[in-house]
Scaffold this active site. Structure first.
Site, PDB file in Angstrom:
ATOM      1  N   LYS A   1      10.950   7.913   4.110  1.00 58.87           N
ATOM      2  CA  LYS A   1      10.370   6.590   4.351  1.00 58.87           C
ATOM      3  C   LYS A   1       9.998   6.440   5.827  1.00 58.87           C
ATOM      4  CE  LYS A   1      12.714   4.506   0.458  1.00 58.87           C
ATOM      5  NZ  LYS A   1      13.940   3.973  -0.099  1.00 58.87           N
TER       6      LYS A   1
ATOM      7  N   GLN B   1      18.942   0.539   0.868  1.00 57.99           N
ATOM      8  CA  GLN B   1      18.880   1.769   0.077  1.00 57.99           C
ATOM      9  C   GLN B   1      20.003   1.757  -0.966  1.00 57.99           C
ATOM     10  OE1 GLN B   1      16.496   4.346   0.358  1.00 57.99           O
ATOM     11  NE2 GLN B   1      17.489   5.023  -1.522  1.00 57.99           N
TER      12      GLN B   1
ATOM     13  N   ASP C   1      11.184  -4.399  -1.985  1.00 57.83           N
ATOM     14  CA  ASP C   1      11.361  -3.686  -3.258  1.00 57.83           C
ATOM     15  C   ASP C   1      11.116  -4.597  -4.467  1.00 57.83           C
ATOM     16  OD1 ASP C   1      11.970  -0.980  -2.901  1.00 57.83           O
ATOM     17  OD2 ASP C   1      14.031  -1.429  -2.283  1.00 57.83           O
TER      18      ASP C   1
END
Ligand code: ADP
Length: 285
Positions: free
Chosen positions: A49, A93, A116
């Protein structure tokens, strides 16, 4: 022989476009990533990322916590990032260590920084069909279907797996595009009878070799989300027996090089979208 859906090449071209668009903005889009513990897969995802952020010209900040960190400390960091004007997206995460409440941390992220789209408010908007963002894996698959001109409208779409991150939102996205959606999961009695109906078959079960040739309708588009480590070769493989299914399907994703790179590209796309909204260039809160 089917057409291979080349997620890697498509993702590279999307990143190029994102970079160009980001360069025209008044400031750099910014993302903060919170990583807890030392899970090697999570560490690799986070590294990738950061690499993608550099390529897209984004600001990226990593908050790397030991697995002894308290929930309160994590919540404190999330709250600071929620208020930080340089940060457009906050990503935690997953998975978090088992002793922590993923729900509690995710719900602490400001919905307008929820890159997300895991916050319940954004999940609700997805159900209503008016969400600005979708989780990265489903939206990457939708972009891939579009770019290969694979229609969803009126098609039978079978989603194997019903996780909150992949299966459920994927089904909602297909429904929004007027597909007839069937969800399959561990309790589905005859999986093959379902998958054989699919014009579009999307598989996210994490079971290597689950989908055999006789479970696929000739001419179907087959999308394999899974990343299983083959116990013999040590290589990554999906849930679909690629070598036998490729002769039956009209389109198929490879593993690796299909859904994975598209997921990464969509994270960058979501950061850009949030940044544009924070800069007043898109409607919404
Ligand atoms: P991911 O995050 O990739 O979606 P999860 O492990 O969270 O993966 O979810 C796996 C999903 O796959 C679950 O919804 C489960 O019911 C489904 N699943 C697992 N094994 C099978 C199987 N043999 N047949 C059908 N569905 C399965």
């Amino acid at each position: 022989m089917s057409t291979i859906l080349d997620g890697k090449a498509l993702a590279a071209s999307i990143r190029g476009k994102i970079r160009e668009e980001a360069a025209r903005l008044p400031r750099r889009p910014g993302i903060a990533v919170l990583l807890v513990g030392e899970d090697p897969a999570s560490e690799l995802y986070v590294k990738n990322k950061a690499k993608d952020c550099v390529e897209c010209g984004f600001l990226s900040q990593l908050f790397d916590f030991p697995d002894t960190v308290s929930e309160e400390e994590l919540l404190g960091t999330v709250s600071k990032l929620n208020a930080d004007p340089a940060i457009d997206g906050v990503l935690v995460q997953l998975p978090l260590p088992a002793c922590m409440s993923e729900r509690r941390i995710i719900e602490a992220i400001a919905p307008e920084k929820d890159v997300d789209a895991f916050h319940p408010l954004n999940v609700g908007r997805m159900v209503h069909g008016d969400s600005l963002l979708w989780p990265c894996t489903p939206s990457g698959i939708a972009v891939m279907l579009d770019s290969y001109a694979i229609p969803v409208d009126g098609k039978i779409c079978v989603m194997v797996g019903r996780s909150d991150i992949v299966g459920k939102p994927m089904g909602l996205l297909l429904l929004r595009r007027h597909g007839t959606v069937i969800y399959c999961h561990r309790h589905t009695p005859d999986l093959a009878a379902m998958t054989r109906q699919a014009d579009i078959l999307i598989v996210a079960a994490g079971r290597q070799g689950l989908i055999r040739a006789d479970m696929v309708k000739p001419g179907a588009a087959v999308v394999d989300v899974a990343m299983n480590r083959d116990p013999v070769t040590g290589k990554f493989t999906g849930d679909v027996c690629f070598d036998e299914v490729k002769d039956i399907a009209s389109f198929i994703t490879p593993v690796p090089g299909g859904v994975g790179p598209m997921t990464r590209a969509m994270l960058m796309q979501n950061v850009l979208t949030l940044a544009k909204r924070h800069m007043g260039l898109l409607p919404g809160a």
